[in-house]
Write an enzyme that holds these catalytic residues in place. Structure first.
Site, PDB file in Angstrom:
ATOM      1  N   CYS A   1      -2.034   8.437   4.540  1.00  0.00           N
ATOM      2  CA  CYS A   1      -2.055   8.150   3.100  1.00  0.00           C
ATOM      3  C   CYS A   1      -3.432   8.365   2.500  1.00  0.00           C
ATOM      4  O   CYS A   1      -3.553   8.597   1.295  1.00  0.00           O
ATOM      5  CB  CYS A   1      -1.564   6.735   2.839  1.00  0.00           C
TER       6      CYS A   1
ATOM      7  N   GLU B   1       0.871  -1.179   0.000  1.00  0.00           N
ATOM      8  CA  GLU B   1       0.000   0.000   0.000  1.00  0.00           C
ATOM      9  C   GLU B   1       0.903   1.222   0.000  1.00  0.00           C
ATOM     10  O   GLU B   1       1.648   1.452   0.961  1.00  0.00           O
ATOM     11  CB  GLU B   1      -0.926   0.015   1.210  1.00  0.00           C
TER      12      GLU B   1
END
Length: 459
Positions: A268, A234
């Protein structure tokens, strides 16, 4: 004598905790121990027993919540109440992984003849090298580690050198838990360039699970796949918030301020870049200014009580440089924005009238800076399609048709419609498209990330 890795409290800049850095020899030893534990013990443990072990970790997190929250807050600069919520969230992920461990099953398939049997069995990947970032140490580990263990893998954990958080406590507790054989979960402390690189290259490691920047993630992917390892990563996100003309503007403004500045913007999935239709742009700016003042009253911004500090002075300087670089292209700071602060503190910063091609919009900011760009709503899909990232997007509209159109058009891993990122479910997978990563974590198929099917024909 081992070299010590020292983390620092972002609020004060003072040393927090020191850990012994792993030597190259220790990396080899730990990975070998994990491989031995996988083949000789954990792989053969029945799934029901693995589930019981995972539930014991969830219970540990709930029983020692204050201790884990204090460690998480000290290293990352989070408010203690936020850290408490993250420990509780991590416990929920361990519980969900335990439930999945008991759903392991083979599939029996029909064959071309009336004789024989065709079936598939799941085989755990092996030893997983898990590399997690400094912004959410416990949560990012909890989105991955329990699912790897549930699948039958062993884990070698590498926390960030900037913030270990409560992970040292977690691994220590698991090492003392008789439900986990020796070597099933181990930890390596040290710099990414040395210890992380050695973990990725080690031949006893079968898979790398990584959370972090796109640049580092791409380098890890290349190094891991070159030696035949599987990768789940990720990576970064340059996330948009879409404000359609019919959106609930006051609610959306509060959500943008809450989500864009959560964790000091060091997330994020932060909604960093707002696209607002010009027909409501002035009204939107007024609501955004009001939401900013309500959440960060004048006189408090830049203090410990208002916004989370940047993880380091270097990170703050990077953000200041990005803002200065974008000045010639133009922007208007909304009242209530704070373009600096004491120590590692910065923001909150909301910049209105940011040009579409401003340098601020071309990369992941990863800090307490939200940009607002005025552009017609019918151009939203093309702008998102031109974005190299595909991690998260926030859609604000009263029209179901507009929301559904946006959902279908975007290639983005996580989508919120008329909501901020406070709420998520363990049942939903996480991950991105394009520069935001490969693979998926969590959700009902989470164990598939850490296992492979074996096909069998019996006659």
């Amino acid at each position: 004598m081992s070299v010590l890795l020292t983390t620092h409290d972002p609020r004060t800049g003072l040393p927090a905790v020191s850990y012994p850095c792993a030597t190259p020899e220790q990396v080899v030893q730990i990975c070998r121990r994990a491989r031995d534990a996988f083949f000789n013990q954990w792989r053969a443990v029945p799934s029901t027993e693995r589930a019981t072990a995972l539930l014991s970790v969830a219970a540990l997190l709930r029983d020692r919540l204050e201790e884990f929250a204090a460690a998480e807050a000290r290293d990352t600069g989070k408010p203690l109440d936020v850290a408490r919520g993250e420990v509780a969230g991590a416990a929920g992920l361990w519980e969900y992984a335990a439930a999945l461990a008991r759903t392991e099953h083979s599939e029996c398939l029909s064959t071309a003849t009336t004789q024989g049997l065709a079936l598939t069995l799941r085989e755990p990947m092996g030893v997983v090298g898990l590399i997690v970032p400094w912004n959410y140490p416990l949560i990012t580990a909890a989105e991955r580690m329990p699912f790897a263990l549930a699948a039958g893998c062993c884990v070698v954990l590498k926390p960030s050198e900037l913030a270990v958080g409560s992970l040292a406590l977690l691994v220590e507790a698991m090492a003392n838990n008789p439900l986990f054989p020796t070597g099933v979960v181990q930890v390596l402390f040290g710099q990414g360039d040395a210890v992380g690189r050695a973990l990725v290259a080690n031949p006893d490691v079968d898979m790398i699970a990584f959370v972090g920047s796109t640049a580092t993630g791409r380098a890890i992917e290349s190094a891991a796949t070159a030696t035949g390892k599987r990768v789940s990563a990720e990576l970064g996100g340059n996330n948009h918030v879409l404000i359609y003309p019919d959106a609930d503007l006051p609610r959306a403004a509060r959500a943008v301020v809450a989500g864009g500045f959560r964790n000091g913007g060091q997330a994020c999935i932060a909604g960093t870049h707002v696209l607002v239709d010009p027909s409501v742009a002035d009204e939107w700016a007024a609501h955004l200014e009001q939401a900013l003042r309500e959440r960060f009253p004048v006189g408090e911004a830049g203090t410990v009580a208002s916004i989370q500090p940047m993880i380091s002075a270097a990170h703050k300087q990077r953000l200041l440089a990005l803002i200065e670089q974008a000045r010639p292209a133009g922007f208007v700071p909304l009242p209530g924005s704070l373009l600096d602060g004491p120590g590692n503190f910065l923001g909150p910063v909301v910049l209105d009238r940011v040009p579409l091609h401003s340098p601020l919009r071309q990369q992941e900011i990863f800090g307490p800076v939200v940009t607002v760009t005025r552009v017609e709503a019918d151009k939203f899909p093309a702008i998102l399609a031109d974005n190299q990232y595909g991690l998260a997007v926030y859609v604000w509209t009263a029209a179901t048709s507009a929301a559904l159109a946006a959902i279908r058009q975007v290639r983005i891993g996580r989508i919120w419609v008329n909501a901020d990122p406070e709420f998520w479910l363990p049942e939903l997978p996480v991950g991105g498209f394009a520069a935001s990563g490969v693979g998926r974590e969590g959700g009902a198929k989470a164990l598939d990330t850490y296992s492979l099917p074996k096909s069998v024909l019996i006659f």
